[in-house]
Design a protein around this motif. Structure first.
Motif, PDB file in Angstrom:
ATOM      1  N   CYS A  43       1.866   1.494  -3.174  1.00 25.21           N
ATOM      2  CA  CYS A  43       1.129   2.552  -4.002  1.00 25.21           C
ATOM      3  C   CYS A  43       0.955   3.249  -4.510  1.00 25.21           C
ATOM      4  O   CYS A  43       0.657   4.465  -5.398  1.00 25.21           O
ATOM      5  CB  CYS A  43      -0.286   1.367  -3.962  1.00 25.21           C
ATOM      6  SG  CYS A  43      -0.400  -0.090  -4.676  1.00 25.21           S
ATOM      7  N   ARG A  44       0.593   3.923  -2.736  1.00 27.92           N
ATOM      8  CA  ARG A  44       0.834   5.594  -2.656  1.00 27.92           C
ATOM      9  C   ARG A  44       2.640   6.709  -2.984  1.00 27.92           C
ATOM     10  O   ARG A  44       2.080   7.597  -3.575  1.00 27.92           O
ATOM     11  CB  ARG A  44       0.670   6.301  -1.493  1.00 27.92           C
ATOM     12  CG  ARG A  44       0.160   7.637  -0.480  1.00 27.92           C
ATOM     13  CD  ARG A  44      -0.689   8.281  -1.201  1.00 27.92           C
ATOM     14  NE  ARG A  44      -1.463   9.129  -0.887  1.00 27.92           N
ATOM     15  CZ  ARG A  44      -1.108  10.474  -2.074  1.00 27.92           C
ATOM     16  NH1 ARG A  44      -1.274  10.145  -3.263  1.00 27.92           N
ATOM     17  NH2 ARG A  44      -1.616  11.819  -1.262  1.00 27.92           N
ATOM     18  N   ARG A  55       0.747  -1.121   0.036  1.00 27.91           N
ATOM     19  CA  ARG A  55      -0.311  -0.006  -0.251  1.00 27.91           C
ATOM     20  C   ARG A  55       0.901   1.638  -0.097  1.00 27.91           C
ATOM     21  O   ARG A  55       0.885   2.392  -0.474  1.00 27.91           O
ATOM     22  CB  ARG A  55      -0.998  -0.549   1.049  1.00 27.91           C
ATOM     23  CG  ARG A  55      -2.240  -1.143   0.800  1.00 27.91           C
ATOM     24  CD  ARG A  55      -2.955  -0.681   2.274  1.00 27.91           C
ATOM     25  NE  ARG A  55      -2.464  -1.102   3.783  1.00 27.91           N
ATOM     26  CZ  ARG A  55      -2.528  -2.465   3.810  1.00 27.91           C
ATOM     27  NH1 ARG A  55      -3.261  -3.579   3.771  1.00 27.91           N
ATOM     28  NH2 ARG A  55      -2.115  -2.257   5.564  1.00 27.91           N
TER      29      ARG A  55
END
Length: 408
Positions: free
Chosen positions: A388-389, A385
């Motif tokens: 992804c950011r 995650r």
């Protein structure tokens, strides 16, 4: 404040604590809607376990993306006990808590926490209290679930609270207790205790609107007064959802404060960890002084215990943060990132990411470093995650693809 209408629930807690004292430990998840009284029941358990070692932590939305953040808060008071653990367990736990760069094997981390609690329990019973477990970071949640399922022969009790039925996920297999609303008679007693001057009409209107929710029973009389009694009930006279009403009540209190006090509360809401020192440093450029702190604590929205800050209820920081303009939230996150030490990579990265409103290679790079730290702590899904950011904030088109992530 007396717990009205909770004899059955407190009896369950008393039995759990008694069994734990007799070396028949257990975990228990208290679940129900926000404001239903789960935290008050935890407070009852802590008072009832006066002869126990109590370890506490609370999940926050801000820390949900920080690997082992809740575990760090929970174990902070007993970190000196790490030296009593087997070497592989101690190394794994130090790595998970960011105290070393040792690889963090998840099984060893869970075994280390279990060994640590068992060692403490040889001296006196142990009560582990985890509030707002729905916001506990994934790595801590899996570790705590592992521990709670393995204390059956130890004088250890693990109490958790959450919003949803924990039928699946990290708390799967643990005993549960759904916390429902108060009966009308108990609700009337609570309103009368909270607002002694309330007349019968206000008491009945509040009881109808609150649906047995204790937090609503506390807050709706004030909201009713602020709106001259016009909005507590729907036009049909039926009870309406208390969530938006409570947010409105908390938001109205927030907006009535001075700008510097509102700034302090926004910083505390955006910080999420309850670290008073970080909030104090971040507020230095916002006109936050001693008088501001006094006003914030007098407001009844925020409380402090030593270096720890805590909002009275999770709906309060949500109302403060979500109701503030995006530009002010950005400024708060930038101030908090600046107030953190340089080696707080994960926290700084997420604050700067929250402040970003477009591509930013520096922040993307910092997020990549944070993802590497997650991987060292065996928090692979959290690392994904974070990457992804990072990809979203990278100005390079190739870094915003799955392939770009794969090479990171």
């Amino acid at each position: 404040m007396e717990l009205f209408g909770r004899r059955a629930e407190t009896a369950v807690l008393d039995r759990l604590l008694d069994r734990a004292a007799d070396r028949a430990g257990s975990g228990l998840v208290l679940w129900g809607e926000p404001g239903i009284g789960k935290t008050a029941l935890l407070g009852y358990a802590v008072e009832a376990a006066s002869d126990a070692t109590v370890l506490r932590c609370r999940g926050t939305r801000m820390e949900a993306g920080l690997a082992f953040a809740a575990l760090h808060e929970l174990l902070w008071p007993v970190l000196d006990r790490l030296e009593t653990l087997a070497v592989p367990q101690a190394a794994a736990l130090r790595g998970a808590l960011g105290m070393s760069r040792d690889p963090a094997n998840r099984f060893l981390i869970g075994a280390a926490v279990l060994s640590l609690l068992s060692g403490l329990a040889r001296e006196r019973p142990v009560l582990v209290v985890v509030d707002d477990a729905q916001w506990v970071d994934e790595a801590s949640a899996h570790c705590l679930g592992f521990v709670a399922r393995r204390v059956a022969t130890e004088p250890v009790a693990v109490l958790l609270t959450g919003h949803e039925d924990p039928a699946s996920g990290p708390w799967e297999g643990l005993p549960t207790l759904e916390i429902g609303g108060l009966a009308d008679d108990d609700a009337r007693r609570l309103v009368s205790a909270v607002v002694p001057e309330a007349d019968a009409t206000l008491v009945e209107r509040t009881v109808q609107a609150a649906g047995g929710n204790p937090l609503a029973l506390h807050e709706l009389p004030a909201l009713d007064h602020e709106t001259d009694g016009d909005s507590t009930l729907s036009p049909s006279g039926n009870a309406v959802s208390v969530g938006p009403r409570l947010r409105r009540a908390f938001r109205a209190r927030f907006e009535a404060l001075k700008p510097s006090t509102r700034a302090l509360l926004l910083l505390a809401a955006a910080q999420g960890r309850g670290d008073r020192h970080v909030v104090h440093r971040a507020g230095a450029g916002w006109g936050v002084d001693t008088a501001t702190w006094d006003a914030a604590l007098r407001s009844g929205l925020l409380r402090a215990s030593g270096a720890r800050l805590e909002f009275r209820h999770p709906l309060i920081p949500a109302a403060v943060y979500d109701g503030s303009p995006f530009s002010e939230r950005q400024a708060a996150h930038r101030a908090l990132a600046e107030a953190l030490p340089r080696d707080a990579t994960m926290e700084r990265a997420w604050h700067l990411a929250a402040a970003a409103d477009g591509p930013d290679e520096d922040v993307a790079t910092l997020l990549q470093h944070a993802a590497e730290e997650c991987l060292r702590r065996s928090a692979g899904s959290m690392a994904a995650r974070t990457l992804c950011r990072a990809a979203e904030l990278s100005p390079e088109p190739g870094d915003r693809t799955v392939g770009g992530l794969g090479s990171a």
